[in-house]
Design an enzyme around this catalytic site. Structure first.
Site, mmCIF file in Angstrom:
data_model
loop_
_atom_site.group_PDB
_atom_site.id
_atom_site.type_symbol
_atom_site.label_atom_id
_atom_site.label_comp_id
_atom_site.label_asym_id
_atom_site.label_seq_id
_atom_site.Cartn_x
_atom_site.Cartn_y
_atom_site.Cartn_z
ATOM 1 C CB CYS A 42 -0.909 0.001 1.228
ATOM 2 S SG CYS A 42 -2.062 1.408 1.257
ATOM 3 C CG ASP A 44 -0.809 4.078 5.251
ATOM 4 O OD1 ASP A 44 0.085 4.613 5.947
ATOM 5 O OD2 ASP A 44 -2.015 4.063 5.582
ATOM 6 N NE ARG A 46 -0.843 4.917 8.684
ATOM 7 C CZ ARG A 46 -2.118 4.715 8.995
ATOM 8 N NH1 ARG A 46 -2.535 4.953 10.229
ATOM 9 N NH2 ARG A 46 -2.975 4.289 8.092
ATOM 10 C CG HIS A 98 -1.811 -1.045 5.973
ATOM 11 N ND1 HIS A 98 -2.354 -0.016 6.696
ATOM 12 C CD2 HIS A 98 -1.912 -0.667 4.677
ATOM 13 C CE1 HIS A 98 -2.737 0.941 5.875
ATOM 14 N NE2 HIS A 98 -2.492 0.575 4.638
ATOM 15 C CB CYS A 101 -5.922 -0.322 4.595
ATOM 16 S SG CYS A 101 -5.511 0.235 2.925
HETATM 17 ZN ZN LIG Z 1 -3.480 1.253 2.969
#
Ligand SMILES: [Zn+2]
Length: 215
Positions: A42, A44, A46, A98, A101
């Site tokens: 992803c 993302d 993090r 994750h 999400c």
């Molecule tokens: Zn995500």
């Protein structure tokens, strides 16, 4: 100092530190890449692939998009897969999702009229929800439902990978790559394995490649 200037400064410090520790490091890095892993994760911020598995540059060939999706008409992702499998000859492909999400959570909600492109991108996750609606709706909270869908989304992408002729050809000819589905937990930093498909795993007949053809 602007935030982006800090990045450039940090980069200088990092390069210096690496060179001090290992003077030949960047010469070796510049020469070639031979990663063992294709990581599909992803976007993302993090969930940075290299950092969470403590990998050095050169170890992980990566593709990231919103909600770690493998979509058969996405030439970007497909090009990365083709290069990783046919040229780099990676032994492993890891799809990593994750919990918590944002993409998966958004897919469980109504479409946002201000984000028409994202609505389209999330349609495939809505399809996965629709296919597993009974199981997901039986869960007690919104968080649990989104987290289970995040897991199912990863498993769907691994199955999708097994349906590609690129993967099936490599399975037949070179007995690689192994496909892995993992999920990352933000609150303890740990990865969990959801599914592993070794070369030669069952593929539904309608997705199998005819012998002697590559399409
Ligand atoms: Zn995500």
């Amino acid at each position: 100092m602007q935030s982006y200037e800090k990045l450039l400064l940090e980069n200088k410090a990092w390069a210096e530190e690496v060179r001090d520790r290992d003077p030949g490091y960047f010469d070796r890095l510049a020469a070639a890449q031979k990663p063992e892993f294709l990581w599909i994760g992803c976007s993302d911020s993090r969930v940075p692939a290299d950092i969470i598995v403590n990998a050095r540059p050169g170890a992980v060939f990566a593709h990231r998009n919103i909600a770690n999706q493998v979509i058969a008409t996405d030439f970007n992702c497909l090009s990365v897969i083709q290069y990783a499998v046919q040229v780099l000859k990676v032994p492993h492909i890891i799809v990593c999702g994750h919990y918590n999400c944002g993409g998966v959570r958004a897919a469980l909600d109504r479409q946002r009229p201000d984000l028409p492109l994202l609505n389209k991108w999330l349609m495939h996750i809505k399809d996965t929800y629709r296919a597993h609606r009974d199981e997901i709706d039986a869960l007690n909270s919104e968080t649990e439902r989104a987290n289970r869908l995040a897991e199912l989304n990863v498993i769907e992408q691994v199955i999708r990978l097994s349906q590609f002729s690129i993967v099936q050809s490599a399975w037949q000819e070179q007995q690689r790559p192994t496909l892995h589905g993992w999920v990352f937990r933000l609150d303890d930093g740990l990865l969990h394995q959801l599914v592993t498909l070794p070369p030669g795993s069952d593929v539904d007949v309608i997705y199998q490649q005819r012998r002697g053809q590559d399409s």
